[in-house]
Design a protein around this motif. Structure first.
Motif, PDB file in Angstrom:
ATOM      1  N   LYS A 264      16.824   1.809  -3.722  1.00 23.36           N
ATOM      2  CA  LYS A 264      17.140   1.286  -2.185  1.00 23.36           C
ATOM      3  C   LYS A 264      15.934   0.957  -1.640  1.00 23.36           C
ATOM      4  N   PHE A 265      14.651   1.065  -2.125  1.00 24.84           N
ATOM      5  CA  PHE A 265      13.331   0.570  -1.570  1.00 24.84           C
ATOM      6  C   PHE A 265      13.082   1.425  -0.396  1.00 24.84           C
ATOM      7  N   ASP A 266      13.805   2.881  -0.483  1.00 23.39           N
ATOM      8  CA  ASP A 266      13.962   3.420   1.046  1.00 23.39           C
ATOM      9  C   ASP A 266      12.623   4.450   0.736  1.00 23.39           C
ATOM     10  N   LEU A 267      11.279   4.107   1.076  1.00 26.43           N
ATOM     11  CA  LEU A 267      10.008   4.838   0.659  1.00 26.43           C
ATOM     12  C   LEU A 267      10.098   6.327   1.493  1.00 26.43           C
ATOM     13  N   ASP A 268      10.414   6.176   2.893  1.00 22.83           N
ATOM     14  CA  ASP A 268      10.419   7.474   3.496  1.00 22.83           C
ATOM     15  C   ASP A 268      11.454   8.468   2.850  1.00 22.83           C
ATOM     16  N   ALA A 269      12.672   8.076   2.474  1.00 20.57           N
ATOM     17  CA  ALA A 269      13.629   8.682   1.723  1.00 20.57           C
ATOM     18  C   ALA A 269      12.967   9.491   0.517  1.00 20.57           C
ATOM     19  N   ILE A 270      12.300   8.736  -0.254  1.00 17.64           N
ATOM     20  CA  ILE A 270      11.453   9.426  -1.695  1.00 17.64           C
ATOM     21  C   ILE A 270      10.700  10.498  -1.077  1.00 17.64           C
ATOM     22  N   VAL A 271       9.863  10.219   0.122  1.00 18.31           N
ATOM     23  CA  VAL A 271       8.949  11.220   0.311  1.00 18.31           C
ATOM     24  C   VAL A 271       9.546  12.649   1.095  1.00 18.31           C
TER      25      VAL A 271
ATOM     26  N   SER B 123      16.251  17.275  -6.556  1.00 15.69           N
ATOM     27  CA  SER B 123      15.638  16.546  -5.427  1.00 15.69           C
ATOM     28  C   SER B 123      14.683  15.682  -6.059  1.00 15.69           C
ATOM     29  N   LEU B 124      14.115  15.821  -7.260  1.00 10.90           N
ATOM     30  CA  LEU B 124      13.324  14.883  -7.879  1.00 10.90           C
ATOM     31  C   LEU B 124      14.111  13.541  -8.437  1.00 10.90           C
ATOM     32  N   TYR B 125      15.417  13.772  -8.748  1.00  9.20           N
ATOM     33  CA  TYR B 125      16.461  13.023  -9.538  1.00  9.20           C
ATOM     34  C   TYR B 125      16.804  12.071  -8.187  1.00  9.20           C
ATOM     35  N   SER B 126      16.950  12.575  -7.208  1.00  9.48           N
ATOM     36  CA  SER B 126      17.531  12.013  -5.827  1.00  9.48           C
ATOM     37  C   SER B 126      16.212  10.886  -5.562  1.00  9.48           C
ATOM     38  N   ALA B 127      14.982  11.454  -5.598  1.00  6.04           N
ATOM     39  CA  ALA B 127      13.736  10.549  -5.216  1.00  6.04           C
ATOM     40  C   ALA B 127      13.788   9.471  -5.934  1.00  6.04           C
TER      41      ALA B 127
ATOM     42  N   GLN C  46       0.974  -1.333  -0.122  1.00  6.31           N
ATOM     43  CA  GLN C  46      -0.149   0.018  -0.010  1.00  6.31           C
ATOM     44  C   GLN C  46       0.878   1.154   0.357  1.00  6.31           C
ATOM     45  N   LYS C  47       1.970   1.164   0.877  1.00  5.61           N
ATOM     46  CA  LYS C  47       2.740   2.319   1.110  1.00  5.61           C
ATOM     47  C   LYS C  47       3.364   2.525  -0.403  1.00  5.61           C
ATOM     48  N   ALA C  48       3.985   1.582  -0.998  1.00  2.00           N
ATOM     49  CA  ALA C  48       4.739   1.866  -2.223  1.00  2.00           C
ATOM     50  C   ALA C  48       3.965   2.348  -3.200  1.00  2.00           C
ATOM     51  N   LYS C  49       2.696   1.956  -3.093  1.00  3.82           N
ATOM     52  CA  LYS C  49       1.710   2.397  -4.251  1.00  3.82           C
ATOM     53  C   LYS C  49       1.489   4.006  -4.089  1.00  3.82           C
ATOM     54  N   ALA C  50       1.483   4.371  -2.828  1.00  7.08           N
ATOM     55  CA  ALA C  50       1.067   5.728  -2.470  1.00  7.08           C
ATOM     56  C   ALA C  50       2.048   6.491  -2.932  1.00  7.08           C
ATOM     57  N   VAL C  51       3.470   5.999  -2.654  1.00  2.80           N
ATOM     58  CA  VAL C  51       4.607   6.758  -2.605  1.00  2.80           C
ATOM     59  C   VAL C  51       4.962   6.782  -4.157  1.00  2.80           C
ATOM     60  N   LEU C  52       4.608   5.893  -5.198  1.00  4.10           N
ATOM     61  CA  LEU C  52       4.721   5.952  -6.411  1.00  4.10           C
ATOM     62  C   LEU C  52       3.709   7.027  -7.034  1.00  4.10           C
ATOM     63  N   LEU C  53       2.537   7.255  -6.660  1.00  2.00           N
ATOM     64  CA  LEU C  53       1.639   8.080  -7.056  1.00  2.00           C
ATOM     65  C   LEU C  53       2.245   9.625  -6.600  1.00  2.00           C
ATOM     66  N   LEU C  54       2.764   9.589  -5.544  1.00  2.00           N
ATOM     67  CA  LEU C  54       3.487  11.043  -5.060  1.00  2.00           C
ATOM     68  C   LEU C  54       4.509  11.299  -5.970  1.00  2.00           C
ATOM     69  N   LEU C  55       5.301  10.569  -6.283  1.00  2.00           N
ATOM     70  CA  LEU C  55       6.471  10.473  -7.364  1.00  2.00           C
ATOM     71  C   LEU C  55       5.894  10.951  -8.587  1.00  2.00           C
ATOM     72  N   ARG C  56       4.987  10.396  -9.183  1.00  2.92           N
ATOM     73  CA  ARG C  56       4.223  10.575 -10.462  1.00  2.92           C
ATOM     74  C   ARG C  56       3.939  12.261 -10.479  1.00  2.92           C
TER      75      ARG C  56
END
Ligand code: HEC
Ligand code: HEC
Ligand code: HEC
Ligand code: HEC
Ligand code: HEC
Length: 250
Positions: free
Chosen positions: A223-230, A213-217, A172-182
């Motif tokens: 690294k599957f670091d979802l919190d770091a992406i956020v 920042s976007l590149y870094s996200a 669920q979290k991976a899905k939400a974070v990928l939406l955020l990234l998009r």
């Protein structure tokens, strides 16, 4: 700091690799590639045919990343057996496209993503047991797409679920974070067009900050670091806010 240094070194090395890779001669002019020529004639009704045609239209095709770059073999030989010298089935542990070897094969060109990936728990697991997500899980082997938010959840749920009990909230979290990234990508693209900051201006540097920042996200995915992406996306938003405030000032 040293991370950044290693990453840029890897990027440089992969650039050199791409420029010196066979398949290009005379300052970038493309030479005939026997793999592509012969495989494009194969019927789409066979397994090998389907796989071969998958590559067509991919970003790799557009950039001249031919079959041999990932599968090996001799792209100058017209004869099938000669061309296939060194081409191994993906079920052979010696193959460059054997499951465990895929990250380093892709990583020879995508050094920054590969480096992040090697820092993940999943990479260690992949090395030790041969199991876990790797590059093709999310990008496909030939198509080089990126999974959409629903599909990514389906990949993660294979291991992260209530039955197995390993972090069942992750899909669920991976899905939400990928939406955020998009959304972040779309927002940045829109602001870039909206404000069109002049070169060298303070606004241009805010835009630059947002872009890194976007590149870094994007890299943090590996690294599957979802919190770091956020966190990176929050920083991107901060920079975009500075851009918008400073642009709307008289
Ligand atoms: C003259 C035609 C021809 C050329 C040239 C050719 N292939 Fe093939 N390839 C085939 C055919 C046909 C098959 C189906 C299996 C078989 O007959 O060996 C195949 C199978 C394959 C497979 C699947 C192997 C497996 O074990 O599952 C791969 C991967 C492959 N080729 C890659 C390449 C690469 C990379 C090159 C260039 C270096 C290349 N091929 C050049 C005709 C060709
Ligand atoms: C960017 C790297 C890359 C490129 C370029 C690429 N492939 Fe592949 N290919 C892979 C990977 C990785 C696998 C194995 C993973 C999988 O089965 O999805 C694979 C699997 C295959 C297979 C299935 C047989 C097997 O060994 O699993 C065939 C056939 C194949 N590729 C043919 C081709 C042909 C023909 C081209 C060029 C037209 C090509 N590939 C270009 C990465 C690549
Ligand atoms: C021989 C070099 C090479 C290899 C090996 C290679 N790639 Fe690529 N890849 C490229 C180039 C060049 C591009 C297009 C330019 C760019 O975006 O860097 C690209 C683009 C991509 C993109 C899209 C990036 C974007 O900006 O949209 C993805 C995703 C990708 N590759 C994944 C993979 C995966 C997964 C593998 C391994 C199965 C792989 N690549 C193997 C050279 C390579
Ligand atoms: C968990 C899923 C996942 C895995 C596993 C994964 N990636 Fe990615 N990758 C992504 C996402 C998400 C993006 C960002 C896509 C976007 O821009 O929308 C991305 C972006 C990329 C890009 C483009 C970067 C850019 O600047 O646009 C490349 C190249 C890439 N990945 C290569 C790889 C390689 C090489 C591996 C294996 C070492 C790998 N990826 C493994 C999810 C993954
Ligand atoms: C093949 C099984 C498998 C798949 C598929 C898988 N994981 Fe994992 N993952 C694991 C295991 C096992 C652990 C370790 C649990 C532990 O520490 O006990 C783990 C740990 C994690 C962790 C916490 C450890 C860390 O590296 O910080 C995150 C985050 C994670 N996975 C994200 C994902 C995401 C996102 C996906 C989908 C793209 C995914 N995983 C797909 C098996 C898997």
């Amino acid at each position: 700091m040293s991370d950044k240094y290693i990453v840029s070194l890897l990027i440089m090395l992969s650039a050199i690799f791409i420029l010196s890779a066979p398949g290009f001669a005379d300052g970038g002019k493309k030479i005939e590639n026997a793999c592509v020529n012969c495989h494009s004639k194969l019927s789409v009704s066979s397994f090998v045919g389907i796989k071969s045609h998958d590559w067509k239209g991919s970003i790799h095709q557009k950039h001249g990343i031919t079959c041999d770059k990932c599968h090996g073999g001799n792209p100058a030989a017209m004869d099938k057996n000669k061309a296939h010298t060194g081409v191994l089935s993906s079920s052979n542990p010696e193959s460059r496209v054997y499951y465990k070897n895929i990250p380093s094969t892709c990583g020879s060109c995508h050094g920054a993503e590969f480096y992040k990936f090697t820092q993940s728990y999943h990479f260690k697991k992949l090395e030790a047991t041969g199991k876990g997500p790797n590059c093709v899980t999310c990008h496909g082997s030939m198509v080089t797409s990126v999974l959409n938010p629903d599909d990514i959840a389906n990949v993660c749920v294979r291991c992260h679920n209530k039955r197995i009990g390993v972090f069942p909230y992750i899909p669920q979290k991976a899905k939400a974070v990928l939406l955020l990234l998009r959304q972040g990508k779309a927002l940045l693209a829109a602001d870039k067009e909206l404000y069109k900051p002049a070169r060298g201006s303070a606004e241009a540097s805010y835009l630059q900050e947002a872009q890194s920042s976007l590149y870094s996200a994007k890299l943090q995915w590996h690294k599957f670091d979802l919190d770091a992406i956020v966190r990176d996306l929050q920083e991107m938003n901060n920079s975009l806010e500075k851009l918008s405030r400073s642009s709307s000032r008289p």
